[in-house]
Write an enzyme that holds these catalytic residues in place. Structure first.
Site, PDB file in Angstrom:
ATOM      1  N   HIS A  15      24.935  55.215   1.935  1.00 29.52           N
ATOM      2  CA  HIS A  15      25.417  55.834   0.696  1.00 29.52           C
ATOM      3  C   HIS A  15      24.660  57.096   0.272  1.00 29.52           C
ATOM      4  O   HIS A  15      24.833  57.562  -0.847  1.00 29.52           O
ATOM      5  CB  HIS A  15      25.453  54.823  -0.461  1.00 29.52           C
ATOM      6  CG  HIS A  15      24.176  54.073  -0.713  1.00 29.52           C
ATOM      7  ND1 HIS A  15      24.118  52.701  -0.702  1.00 29.52           N
ATOM      8  CD2 HIS A  15      22.928  54.489  -0.992  1.00 29.52           C
ATOM      9  CE1 HIS A  15      22.889  52.295  -0.977  1.00 29.52           C
ATOM     10  NE2 HIS A  15      22.148  53.370  -1.159  1.00 29.52           N
ATOM     11  N   SER A  19      27.548  40.259  -5.954  1.00 32.77           N
ATOM     12  CA  SER A  19      27.747  41.409  -5.080  1.00 32.77           C
ATOM     13  C   SER A  19      29.075  41.223  -4.373  1.00 32.77           C
ATOM     14  O   SER A  19      29.612  40.108  -4.313  1.00 32.77           O
ATOM     15  CB  SER A  19      26.614  41.517  -4.045  1.00 32.77           C
ATOM     16  OG  SER A  19      25.381  41.764  -4.667  1.00 32.77           O
ATOM     17  N   HIS A  75      28.408  52.628  -4.936  1.00 31.90           N
ATOM     18  CA  HIS A  75      27.441  52.022  -4.008  1.00 31.90           C
ATOM     19  C   HIS A  75      26.731  50.841  -4.641  1.00 31.90           C
ATOM     20  O   HIS A  75      25.886  50.213  -3.998  1.00 31.90           O
ATOM     21  CB  HIS A  75      26.422  53.056  -3.540  1.00 31.90           C
ATOM     22  CG  HIS A  75      25.281  53.306  -4.483  1.00 31.90           C
ATOM     23  ND1 HIS A  75      25.454  53.592  -5.818  1.00 31.90           N
ATOM     24  CD2 HIS A  75      23.930  53.301  -4.274  1.00 31.90           C
ATOM     25  CE1 HIS A  75      24.279  53.770  -6.387  1.00 31.90           C
ATOM     26  NE2 HIS A  75      23.331  53.597  -5.481  1.00 31.90           N
ATOM     27  N   HIS A 109      15.195  48.676  -3.663  1.00 29.70           N
ATOM     28  CA  HIS A 109      15.489  48.054  -2.374  1.00 29.70           C
ATOM     29  C   HIS A 109      15.240  46.551  -2.460  1.00 29.70           C
ATOM     30  O   HIS A 109      14.341  46.100  -3.160  1.00 29.70           O
ATOM     31  CB  HIS A 109      14.639  48.687  -1.270  1.00 29.70           C
ATOM     32  CG  HIS A 109      15.006  50.123  -1.022  1.00 29.70           C
ATOM     33  ND1 HIS A 109      14.166  50.998  -0.366  1.00 29.70           N
ATOM     34  CD2 HIS A 109      16.106  50.834  -1.346  1.00 29.70           C
ATOM     35  CE1 HIS A 109      14.744  52.183  -0.290  1.00 29.70           C
ATOM     36  NE2 HIS A 109      15.925  52.102  -0.887  1.00 29.70           N
ATOM     37  N   PHE A 110      16.060  45.801  -1.730  1.00 31.95           N
ATOM     38  CA  PHE A 110      15.951  44.346  -1.843  1.00 31.95           C
ATOM     39  C   PHE A 110      16.424  43.642  -0.587  1.00 31.95           C
ATOM     40  O   PHE A 110      17.145  44.198   0.239  1.00 31.95           O
ATOM     41  CB  PHE A 110      16.750  43.834  -3.055  1.00 31.95           C
ATOM     42  CG  PHE A 110      18.245  44.034  -2.952  1.00 31.95           C
ATOM     43  CD1 PHE A 110      19.036  43.195  -2.161  1.00 31.95           C
ATOM     44  CD2 PHE A 110      18.881  45.047  -3.659  1.00 31.95           C
ATOM     45  CE1 PHE A 110      20.411  43.371  -2.070  1.00 31.95           C
ATOM     46  CE2 PHE A 110      20.263  45.233  -3.573  1.00 31.95           C
ATOM     47  CZ  PHE A 110      21.025  44.389  -2.776  1.00 31.95           C
ATOM     48  N   ILE A 111      16.011  42.393  -0.488  1.00 29.19           N
ATOM     49  CA  ILE A 111      16.574  41.419   0.453  1.00 29.19           C
ATOM     50  C   ILE A 111      17.100  40.273  -0.404  1.00 29.19           C
ATOM     51  O   ILE A 111      16.381  39.758  -1.255  1.00 29.19           O
ATOM     52  CB  ILE A 111      15.513  40.890   1.431  1.00 29.19           C
ATOM     53  CG1 ILE A 111      14.972  42.029   2.309  1.00 29.19           C
ATOM     54  CG2 ILE A 111      16.082  39.768   2.294  1.00 29.19           C
ATOM     55  CD1 ILE A 111      13.727  41.654   3.089  1.00 29.19           C
TER      56      ILE A 111
END
Length: 390
Positions: free
Chosen positions: A260, A299, A316, A152-154
């Site tokens: 997803h 991305s 995804h 998980h990321f920001i």
């Protein structure tokens, strides 16, 4: 797209790179008696539990908890802003924006110390009828608006016109895992009682439609999907608050969101079936989606083309090329740091364990996108500016 035959079923594969363990799991899926029409394998495929991540499975009248996974509703969201990245001083980015985000959004296993406002939680669900969600209500008040760990990321990103974007990857936190594990174990017990023809060794225990157990899982799964969206939405709100305090007059476009890990009733090839997407996103015609790369790579904001053979799905993300253990053992920490800093990316890579999420741990995102040109068309290419990992 390559077509293989497995146990009398076509398998549509959008990659030439697939580990042996993922291939075995796909072959296991092809033995299921309730499999509908064919299997679809996305270009980011890699082994998961029971079903590979990057797989799309359509079934007649059954749901398989392990074909959804334990981070139910995990997904991506992204927002375009009005500011240009070149107008943001590096000191402001590092000391005010990134620190501000870390102060407002707990990372990893951390939660808020104070319960958040109930307005941020999902509405419209019969929580009293649920087993796991009901007993987790107090905990959810402190988990909403938190990132989680793993991949998980920001990310703060920039498009070709230098506009600043915000992207978040997160899910339903511990709630999704508890729901997934509980109903998978329940399905295993029921399948044993029914003398199911599906071997327990496959980790694909199922719940048939119209049973109370199916109804219970479906309700809790849908809550998890909504909770994951609410979780991302609150984090996005907090990031927008930070940016608004630092960047005068900044404006934000509507949030793009795509999940997803979920199952849904859909119509394909003339029948209404249950489509499981595990590490795959919906790409029906016109659907706007997000395909992130790995730390340090591009991305993509994409638009679905509605390809019927993929059950209107796409990848995804980039997909793992190395397991977490292999990445820590084989990737060079200093090389990864040098690669990120050469691109001017603000990051927090410090230790060898951070190699679990290094660029080299993932497949090449450009190859992944090239392999699914018949599934999606690219709308926007985004490059990383600053990264926060869970």
């Amino acid at each position: 797209m390559e077509v293989r035959e497995m146990n009398g079923h076509p398998v549509m594969i959008w990659t030439h790179e697939m580990e042996e363990s993922a291939l075995r799991q796909i072959e296991n899926l092809s033995t299921l008696p309730f499999l509908f029409h064919h299997l679809a394998v996305m270009p980011d495929v890699h082994a998961g539990k029971g079903m590979p991540i990057g797989g799309v499975l359509a079934c007649r009248n059954v749901v398989i908890p392990n074909a959804v996974g334990v981070d139910i509703g995990c997904g991506m969201c992204a927002v375009k802003t009005s500011w240009k990245v070149s107008d943001i001083p590096l000191t402001v980015l590092r000391k005010e924006i990134m620190r501000g985000i870390r102060k407002r959004i707990p990372l990893g296993r951390d939660h808020h110390k104070v319960a958040q406002d109930p307005q941020y939680l999902p509405v419209g669900h019969d929580i009293d009828s649920m087993t796991i969600v009901k007993r987790r209500q107090t905990a959810l008040m402190k988990e909403i608006g938190t990132l989680g760990g793993g991949n998980h990321f920001i990310e703060l990103q920039k498009d070709d016109e230098d506009h600043l974007w915000i992207m978040i990857h997160s899910g339903s936190r511990n709630l999704g895992k508890q729901v997934g594990d509980y109903y998978n174990e329940l399905a295993q017990r029921l399948n044993a009682r029914w003398y199911s023809s599906v071997s327990p060794d496959l980790d694909l225990a199922f719940l048939p439609y119209r049973t109370p157990e199916f109804k219970a899982y479906w309700a809790e799964m849908e809550f998890c999907v909504d909770f994951a969206l609410c979780n991302r939405r609150l984090m996005m709100l907090r990031i927008e608050e930070v940016l608004s305090e630092v960047l005068p007059g900044i404006m934000f476009e509507p949030m793009i969101n795509i999940a997803h890990n979920y199952a849904a009733w859909e119509e394909h090839f003339g029948e209404r079936v249950i489509v499981h997407r595990k590490g795959a996103t919906k790409a029906s015609s016109g659907t706007v989606g997000i395909i992130p790369g790995s730390q340090g790579t591009a991305s993509y904001i994409v638009e679905g083309l509605g390809h019927p053979d993929s059950f209107c799905s796409c990848s995804h993300g980039a997909g793992r090329a190395l397991s977490r253990t292999a990445a820590m053992q084989t990737l060079d920490l200093q090389e990864e740091i040098a690669r990120l800093e050469a691109k001017g990316i603000v990051h927090a890579v410090r230790y060898q364990e951070d190699m679990q999420e290094a660029t080299g741990a993932y497949k090449d995102i450009e190859t992944v996108i090239a392999n699914e040109q018949d599934l999606v068309k690219v709308r926007t290419r985004l490059l990383p500016v600053a990264v926060i990992k869970g």
